[in-house]
Enzyme design. Sequence first.
Site, short mmCIF file in Angstrom:
data_model
loop_
_atom_site.label_atom_id
_atom_site.label_comp_id
_atom_site.label_asym_id
_atom_site.label_seq_id
_atom_site.Cartn_x
_atom_site.Cartn_y
_atom_site.Cartn_z
N ASP A 35 0.82 -1.20 0.00
CA ASP A 35 0.00 0.00 0.00
C ASP A 35 0.86 1.26 0.00
O ASP A 35 2.06 1.21 0.29
CB ASP A 35 -0.92 0.01 1.22
CG ASP A 35 -2.22 -0.72 0.94
OD1 ASP A 35 -2.45 -1.08 -0.22
OD2 ASP A 35 -2.99 -0.95 1.89
N LYS A 56 -3.57 3.71 -3.14
CA LYS A 56 -4.12 4.90 -3.80
C LYS A 56 -3.07 5.95 -4.09
O LYS A 56 -3.22 6.75 -4.98
CB LYS A 56 -5.20 5.53 -2.92
CG LYS A 56 -6.49 4.77 -2.96
CD LYS A 56 -7.63 5.64 -2.46
CE LYS A 56 -8.87 4.81 -2.23
NZ LYS A 56 -9.09 4.41 -0.86
N MET A 168 -7.74 9.08 9.05
CA MET A 168 -8.28 9.62 7.79
C MET A 168 -9.22 10.79 8.05
O MET A 168 -10.22 10.95 7.34
CB MET A 168 -9.03 8.53 7.00
CG MET A 168 -8.16 7.38 6.56
SD MET A 168 -9.11 6.09 5.73
CE MET A 168 -9.76 5.21 7.13
C1 SAM Z 1 -6.41 3.78 5.42
S1 SAM Z 1 -6.01 4.17 7.07
C2 SAM Z 1 -5.11 2.72 7.47
C3 SAM Z 1 -4.83 2.58 8.93
C4 SAM Z 1 -3.86 1.45 9.24
N1 SAM Z 1 -4.41 0.17 8.88
C5 SAM Z 1 -3.45 1.43 10.71
O1 SAM Z 1 -3.77 0.49 11.45
O2 SAM Z 1 -2.73 2.36 11.12
C6 SAM Z 1 -4.75 5.38 6.88
C7 SAM Z 1 -4.74 6.40 8.01
O3 SAM Z 1 -3.92 5.93 9.09
C8 SAM Z 1 -3.31 7.03 9.72
N2 SAM Z 1 -1.84 6.88 9.61
C9 SAM Z 1 -1.17 5.95 8.92
N3 SAM Z 1 0.16 6.08 9.07
C10 SAM Z 1 0.33 7.13 9.90
C11 SAM Z 1 1.48 7.78 10.44
N4 SAM Z 1 2.73 7.36 10.18
N5 SAM Z 1 1.29 8.84 11.27
C12 SAM Z 1 0.05 9.27 11.56
N6 SAM Z 1 -1.08 8.70 11.08
C13 SAM Z 1 -0.94 7.65 10.25
C14 SAM Z 1 -3.81 8.29 9.02
O4 SAM Z 1 -4.96 8.73 9.71
C15 SAM Z 1 -4.17 7.75 7.66
O5 SAM Z 1 -5.11 8.57 6.99
#
Ligand code: SAM
Length: 260
Positions: A35, A56, A168
């Site tokens: 991803d 995406k 998100m």
């Molecule tokens: C599609 S969701 C997937 C979440 C993922 N499966 C998880 O458990 O963290 C993606 C969201 O995770 C959060 N996110 C992912 N990586 C991050 C990071 N390094 N720092 C802060 N937020 C993060 C953000 O809110 C982002 O929009």
Amino acid sequence: MSGFVSLIGAGPGDPDLLTVRAARTLAQADIVFYDALVSAETLALAPRAQRFGVGKRCGRAAIRQETIHALLIRAARRGKRVVRLKGGDPFVFGRGGEEALALAAAGVAFEVVPGLTSAVTAPALAGIPVTHRGVASAFVVVSGHAESSFRPVLESLAPGVATIVVLMGLHARAALAALLLGRGMPARTPVAILFGASTEAAAVWRGDLASLGAAVIPEAATGLPGTIVIGEVVSLADVIAARSNGSSSQWQEERRHARG
Ligand SMILES: C[S@@+](CC[C@H](N)C(=O)[O-])C[C@H]1O[C@@H](n2cnc3c(N)ncnc32)[C@H](O)[C@@H]1O
């Protein structure tokens, strides 16, 4: 020979925060479908694998979920050791459940390797415990992707009973603030937005519920994923982050050096 699929959570970005099982599995993989939020350093742990971005943000139009299922199934049927690598934990807003169901329906053998979800890890790295005795005895994680998904959850919460974590949710910050203020949550409730947690670009915005709606995303954080945390636990970062991130020990330096 039948192949095998590992649905792996890559954590928030820093490969040091992968599980040992994830790292071992990546090292043996033949093919990796990853991803957009998976870091280049993490992908480098799969040196012998073919690697395909299917997220995406991977520089092309989003690949349909059904196409990803078909790619996983086809590679496994060709006898490959397949890794499906997703940011955070694969079962937290990652559509990992759908992929597991598709593999099960196709009769493909698979495993789930959990990862550190950003819902807990991003706050932790910024010195924010999502629960804390006497301050918050629960936490709720919602997706800010669509108001229809967070509104019913947040409307069912009494103000102040739980820490609220939003993934998100950057684009929805004004709607989130308006909803919670309308529910009677104090305007002075501390809020943090954690950008790019665990990466070198990590940045933090701090404010309160009154200022969340108009929060300006720091320029350095443009394009980074962000996690919003709302609740009194955010104030604990004043002490915890200052002590845990502000001081660099010799041990930390040695660890960085060993990693190269
Ligand atoms: C599609 S969701 C997937 C979440 C993922 N499966 C998880 O458990 O963290 C993606 C969201 O995770 C959060 N996110 C992912 N990586 C991050 C990071 N390094 N720092 C802060 N937020 C993060 C953000 O809110 C982002 O929009």
